[in-house]
Design a protein around this motif. Structure first.
Motif, PDB file in Angstrom:
ATOM      1  N   GLY A   1      21.215 -28.602  92.572  1.00 30.98           N
ATOM      2  CA  GLY A   1      21.179 -27.594  93.851  1.00 30.98           C
ATOM      3  C   GLY A   1      21.897 -28.885  94.256  1.00 30.98           C
ATOM      4  O   GLY A   1      23.520 -28.613  94.954  1.00 30.98           O
ATOM      5  N   ALA A   2      22.110 -30.119  94.026  1.00 29.96           N
ATOM      6  CA  ALA A   2      23.724 -31.183  94.810  1.00 29.96           C
ATOM      7  C   ALA A   2      24.191 -30.746  94.003  1.00 29.96           C
ATOM      8  O   ALA A   2      25.835 -30.516  95.050  1.00 29.96           O
ATOM      9  CB  ALA A   2      23.092 -32.141  94.113  1.00 29.96           C
TER      10      ALA A   2
ATOM     11  N   ASN B   1      25.523 -27.674  96.114  1.00 29.76           N
ATOM     12  CA  ASN B   1      26.086 -27.947  97.557  1.00 29.76           C
ATOM     13  C   ASN B   1      27.390 -28.337  97.967  1.00 29.76           C
ATOM     14  O   ASN B   1      28.906 -28.533  98.180  1.00 29.76           O
ATOM     15  CB  ASN B   1      25.505 -28.258  98.020  1.00 29.76           C
ATOM     16  CG  ASN B   1      23.797 -27.987  98.412  1.00 29.76           C
ATOM     17  OD1 ASN B   1      23.902 -26.433  99.051  1.00 29.76           O
ATOM     18  ND2 ASN B   1      22.782 -28.654  98.577  1.00 29.76           N
TER      19      ASN B   1
ATOM     20  N   PHE C   1      18.238 -32.555 103.558  1.00 30.75           N
ATOM     21  CA  PHE C   1      18.052 -32.857 102.378  1.00 30.75           C
ATOM     22  C   PHE C   1      19.575 -31.340 101.682  1.00 30.75           C
ATOM     23  O   PHE C   1      18.648 -29.953 100.965  1.00 30.75           O
ATOM     24  CB  PHE C   1      16.907 -32.419 102.048  1.00 30.75           C
ATOM     25  CG  PHE C   1      16.980 -33.539 100.125  1.00 30.75           C
ATOM     26  CD1 PHE C   1      16.863 -34.980  99.956  1.00 30.75           C
ATOM     27  CD2 PHE C   1      16.927 -32.421  99.118  1.00 30.75           C
ATOM     28  CE1 PHE C   1      17.497 -34.753  99.172  1.00 30.75           C
ATOM     29  CE2 PHE C   1      17.600 -33.295  98.140  1.00 30.75           C
ATOM     30  CZ  PHE C   1      17.063 -34.345  97.915  1.00 30.75           C
ATOM     31  N   HIS C   2      19.869 -32.504 101.046  1.00 30.50           N
ATOM     32  CA  HIS C   2      21.119 -31.443 100.306  1.00 30.50           C
ATOM     33  C   HIS C   2      21.672 -32.423  99.183  1.00 30.50           C
ATOM     34  O   HIS C   2      22.140 -31.246  97.777  1.00 30.50           O
ATOM     35  CB  HIS C   2      22.536 -30.728 101.383  1.00 30.50           C
ATOM     36  CG  HIS C   2      22.366 -30.757 102.624  1.00 30.50           C
ATOM     37  ND1 HIS C   2      21.949 -29.429 102.613  1.00 30.50           N
ATOM     38  CD2 HIS C   2      22.728 -31.012 103.512  1.00 30.50           C
ATOM     39  CE1 HIS C   2      21.840 -28.976 104.065  1.00 30.50           C
ATOM     40  NE2 HIS C   2      22.186 -30.240 104.541  1.00 30.50           N
ATOM     41  N   GLY C   3      21.040 -33.293  98.498  1.00 25.93           N
ATOM     42  CA  GLY C   3      20.646 -34.371  97.064  1.00 25.93           C
ATOM     43  C   GLY C   3      21.262 -35.095  97.620  1.00 25.93           C
ATOM     44  O   GLY C   3      21.745 -36.308  98.516  1.00 25.93           O
TER      45      GLY C   3
ATOM     46  N   GLU D   1      19.838 -25.761 106.194  1.00 23.68           N
ATOM     47  CA  GLU D   1      18.996 -25.739 105.185  1.00 23.68           C
ATOM     48  C   GLU D   1      18.223 -24.242 106.417  1.00 23.68           C
ATOM     49  O   GLU D   1      18.084 -24.766 107.772  1.00 23.68           O
ATOM     50  CB  GLU D   1      18.006 -25.827 104.974  1.00 23.68           C
ATOM     51  CG  GLU D   1      18.452 -27.847 104.004  1.00 23.68           C
ATOM     52  CD  GLU D   1      17.299 -28.699 104.448  1.00 23.68           C
ATOM     53  OE1 GLU D   1      16.047 -28.582 103.530  1.00 23.68           O
ATOM     54  OE2 GLU D   1      17.480 -29.230 105.355  1.00 23.68           O
TER      55      GLU D   1
ATOM     56  N   VAL E   1      18.586 -24.118  98.330  1.00 19.89           N
ATOM     57  CA  VAL E   1      18.493 -24.431  97.294  1.00 19.89           C
ATOM     58  C   VAL E   1      16.543 -24.246  96.974  1.00 19.89           C
ATOM     59  O   VAL E   1      15.916 -23.931  96.188  1.00 19.89           O
ATOM     60  CB  VAL E   1      18.685 -25.719  96.632  1.00 19.89           C
ATOM     61  CG1 VAL E   1      18.188 -26.225  96.307  1.00 19.89           C
ATOM     62  CG2 VAL E   1      20.093 -25.474  96.734  1.00 19.89           C
ATOM     63  N   GLN E   2      16.207 -24.480  98.298  1.00 15.42           N
ATOM     64  CA  GLN E   2      15.041 -23.918  97.840  1.00 15.42           C
ATOM     65  C   GLN E   2      14.356 -23.538  98.300  1.00 15.42           C
ATOM     66  O   GLN E   2      12.887 -22.564  98.533  1.00 15.42           O
ATOM     67  CB  GLN E   2      13.922 -25.799  98.859  1.00 15.42           C
ATOM     68  CG  GLN E   2      12.481 -25.753  99.161  1.00 15.42           C
ATOM     69  CD  GLN E   2      12.503 -27.673  99.467  1.00 15.42           C
ATOM     70  OE1 GLN E   2      10.943 -27.211  99.975  1.00 15.42           O
ATOM     71  NE2 GLN E   2      12.610 -28.624  99.219  1.00 15.42           N
TER      72      GLN E   2
ATOM     73  N   LYS F   1      17.229 -25.108  92.743  1.00 18.94           N
ATOM     74  CA  LYS F   1      15.533 -25.068  92.168  1.00 18.94           C
ATOM     75  C   LYS F   1      15.298 -23.480  91.520  1.00 18.94           C
ATOM     76  O   LYS F   1      14.596 -23.843  90.064  1.00 18.94           O
ATOM     77  CB  LYS F   1      14.582 -25.441  93.126  1.00 18.94           C
ATOM     78  CG  LYS F   1      15.118 -26.804  93.861  1.00 18.94           C
ATOM     79  CD  LYS F   1      13.737 -27.594  95.141  1.00 18.94           C
ATOM     80  CE  LYS F   1      14.252 -28.071  94.676  1.00 18.94           C
ATOM     81  NZ  LYS F   1      14.940 -29.258  96.044  1.00 18.94           N
TER      82      LYS F   1
HETATM   83  C1  LIG Z   1      16.183 -30.009  96.399  1.00 20.75           C
HETATM   84  C2  LIG Z   1      17.160 -29.545  96.419  1.00 20.75           C
HETATM   85  C3  LIG Z   1      18.456 -29.619  96.788  1.00 20.75           C
HETATM   86  C4  LIG Z   1      18.842 -30.321  96.083  1.00 20.75           C
HETATM   87  O1  LIG Z   1      18.881 -30.113  94.389  1.00 20.75           O
HETATM   88  P1  LIG Z   1      18.839 -30.935  93.184  1.00 20.75           P
HETATM   89  O2  LIG Z   1      18.132 -29.905  92.056  1.00 20.75           O
HETATM   90  O3  LIG Z   1      17.696 -31.862  92.778  1.00 20.75           O
HETATM   91  O4  LIG Z   1      20.457 -31.417  92.868  1.00 20.75           O
HETATM   92  C5  LIG Z   1      19.513 -29.606  97.973  1.00 20.75           C
HETATM   93  N1  LIG Z   1      19.301 -28.883  99.543  1.00 20.75           N
HETATM   94  C6  LIG Z   1      18.056 -28.530  99.083  1.00 20.75           C
HETATM   95  C7  LIG Z   1      17.541 -27.924 100.369  1.00 20.75           C
HETATM   96  C8  LIG Z   1      16.589 -28.734  98.727  1.00 20.75           C
HETATM   97  O5  LIG Z   1      15.810 -28.792  97.901  1.00 20.75           O
END
Ligand SMILES: *Cc1c(COP(=O)(O)O)cnc(C)c1O
Length: 393
Positions: free
Chosen positions: A104-105, A108, A136-138, A188, A223-224, A250
């Protein structure tokens, strides 16, 4: 193995997470077992990863077949699983092009590189990206700067420049923070890690309009929320908008580590040499992701998440009808946050774990429920009874 797990960890690991005292060994569907043979209902799904549950037969079969065929080529060549996955993601979203990475990181990071290139081409070098407080972005350096939470930022200052954190669900805050230097807004659709914070139904539409008016890119970090979690295939559909860029990770591989970012043609400004990845779009993870994603789409799993999410919320409301312990239940699809009046999350998680239900303490007064989207009514009923048994009386 089961006795000395903690000793091994404390001797050999970087000490960065507080683990629950169990060694998990195998899983199937919503169920997971530890090395002592205890069975649990997994309402954490590997942090919203296993949308089809553990070891889904379609995904397992695809991984087995791919493992016997070809694991890795570099992106110097084409592979069939990657081509099939690209086509599936693009044909089933509002985007035209995709880039594959591993987390996810990283997705982004790629999307924000694309936004800077957009700024270079269309906005005289503008490079600031507006993100939200509590987002939350990583965990990479840039994504720590993007993540609007002081406790994730404090130890890493000075942060890389170019990220501006503003209050979520406040269009005026975005308007006020916009300058000639702004090239994009990244949000998000529903803030997951912050504890399932759902914006007003008009917020994202207003952000969309503002970005269009200012020629800034709107990046959604899904990502979520992506792949059915909110009850639609993509979270942006819930808010009736079309973003310029979307990031995924994810649930994309249902457990195989893969990320991606997608962009509409106008926004897809990256050119040969601009970006790359050794493992990104690896044949093995793409085979898993293609199997998982096409199953989610063909079997309309997001509709199932919508139905089960409503059922789970209704049952949750019934365990504390007078609101003595629970302050608020927030949810969309099967991403649900339960806010308590007191800081009981850690204790509740521990006692639920002991009775066979895995849940995630997101804040001292909040647990997040994110079962597989394939969870059954019976499994929800069992989870509810365990939760109810463990609420303080
Ligand atoms: C978990 C998450 C991330 C980070 O993903 P990783 O695979 O752990 O790097 C980024 N953005 C959101 C919205 C997340 O929930």
């Amino acid at each position: 193995m089961s006795e000395d797990w903690k000793q091994i960890e404390s001797k050999y690991y970087m000490n960065v997470v507080r683990r629950q005292p169990m060694v998990l060994e195998k899983g199937y569907g919503t169920k997971i077992w530890d090395t002592e043979g205890n069975e649990y209902l997994d309402f954490t799904s590997g942090w919203a990863v296993n949308n089809l549950g553990h070891c889904h037969p379609a995904v397992t079969a695809a991984i087995k077949e791919q493992a016997e065929t070809l694991l890795q080529t570099s992106n110097q060549f084409y592979t069939i699983p990657q081509l099939k996955l690209a086509q599936t993601l693009v044909d089933n979203s509002c985007f035209d092009r995709v880039f594959f990475c591993n987390s996810g990181a990283e997705a982004n990071e790629g999307a924000t590189k694309l936004a800077r290139k957009w700024g270079k081409i269309h906005k005289k070098g503008a490079y600031h990206i507006i993100t939200a407080l509590n987002s939350f972005h990583g965990r990479t350096m840039n994504m720590v700067a993007a993540t609007g939470q002081p406790h994730y930022q404090e130890n890493w200052k000075p942060l890389p420049p170019g990220f501006v954190n503003v209050p979520f669900n406040d269009i005026n805050a975005i308007k006020e923070a916009t300058t000639e230097e702004t090239c994009a807004v990244m949000l998000e659709p529903v803030q997951g890690e912050a504890g399932v914070i759902i914006p007003s139904s008009t917020y994202l539409k207003e952000v969309r309009e503002w970005c269009t008016q200012q020629s800034m890119l709107l990046i959604v970090d899904e990502v979520q929320t992506g792949l059915g979690r909110l009850g639609t295939l993509w979270g942006y559909e819930k808010f009736d908008i079309q973003p310029d860029v979307m990031t995924l990770a994810k649930a994309l591989g249902n457990g195989a580590p893969i990320g991606a970012f997608l962009a509409r043609n106008e926004a897809a400004v990256l050119e040969p040499g601009d970006h790359g990845s050794t493992f990104g779009g690896n044949a093995l993870t793409c085979a898993a992701a293609f199997a998982s994603t096409s199953h989610i789409i063909e079997k309309r799993i997001s509709a199932q998440a919508e139905t089960m999410g409503q059922y789970l919320q209704k049952e949750l409301k019934a365990i504390d009808p007078d609101g003595l312990v629970i302050e608020e239940i927030r949810g969309m699809g099967l991403l649900i946050g339960v806010v308590f009046k007191n800081e009981i999350a850690a204790q509740l998680v521990e006692s639920c774990n002991q009775q066979g239900l895995l849940i995630h303490p997101t804040r001292p007064n909040l647990v997040r429920l994110m079962p597989p989207l394939t969870v059954t009514k019976q499994e929800i009923d069992l989870a509810i009874s365990i939760l109810q048994n463990n609420l303080p009386k």
